[in-house]
Structures are given as C-alpha cells and as structure tokens.
Motif scaffolding. Structure first.
Motif: not given
Length: 112
Positions: A89-90, A82-87
């Motif tokens: 996307a950012n 989840d964190q990897t996807r969020r980062l």
C-alpha cells in the motif's frame, strides 16, 4: 518493523532454518544488500520468538555444535502477510505521487 526483521520473516516462511541458513537466505533475498551480523540475527530471532511469531523447530548437533532451527508460527505468517500488505500500500501511494509529478523512477533506478 525493520527491514531486517521483515527479511528474517520471509527467510523463515518457506522452511525452518538455522541461524546461518537465515543469514544466507536474507542475503539472497536482498541481493547481498543486507548482511546480518550474529548479534542482530539472534536479537531479531529472540524478539520473533518472544512475540510468538517464530518458534524453535528442532535442534541438531552439526560438527560438534548445536544448531537450532526456527520456523514461523501461524501468527508469524499472519504478521508477514500484514507487513507485506502495508508495504505494498505504501509503494502504491508513493508510485501514485511520483507518477503525478512525472518522477516515477525506471525499474533500474528503483533497485539503486
């Protein structure tokens, strides 16, 4: 999530590690940019265990000292994803804005 916590999650993703092993792997992953101190490391590990993202894998006596190995749980692997996807996307959002402004940095500048 802090950068330190994110890097500890990555360090535990491929195999169980003891504290010093986590410190070494985080240094490798960050190309020596992030150096975890003992208090920071065990604070992060304690929070990961409390949140159910990591658990003790086993304990061993090494040179007369107890070594506790940590590994990610299924929830920890999901949090890392989840964190990897969020980062990602950012990064994509920032890249889009910077490209539009003609300010997209070169690869060497991204590492600085």
């Amino acid at each position: 999530m802090s950068e330190q916590t994110f890097l500890v999650l990555i360090a535990l993703a491929d195999e169980p590690r003891h504290g010093y092993g986590v410190v070494q792997r985080v240094q490798e992953l960050s190309e020596e940019r992030v150096r975890l101190r003992v208090g920071t490391l065990y604070g992060v590990l304690d929070r990961l265990v409390a949140d159910g993202w990591a658990e003790h894998d086993r304990e061993e006596i090494h040179q007369g000292r107890l070594r506790r190995y940590y590994r990610l749980t299924g929830a920890g692997n999901a949090a890392l994803a989840d964190q990897t996807r969020r980062l990602a996307a950012n990064v994509e959002a920032a890249s889009t804005v910077l490209r539009a402004r003609g300010q997209w940095p070169r690869a060497a500048e991204l590492r600085a």
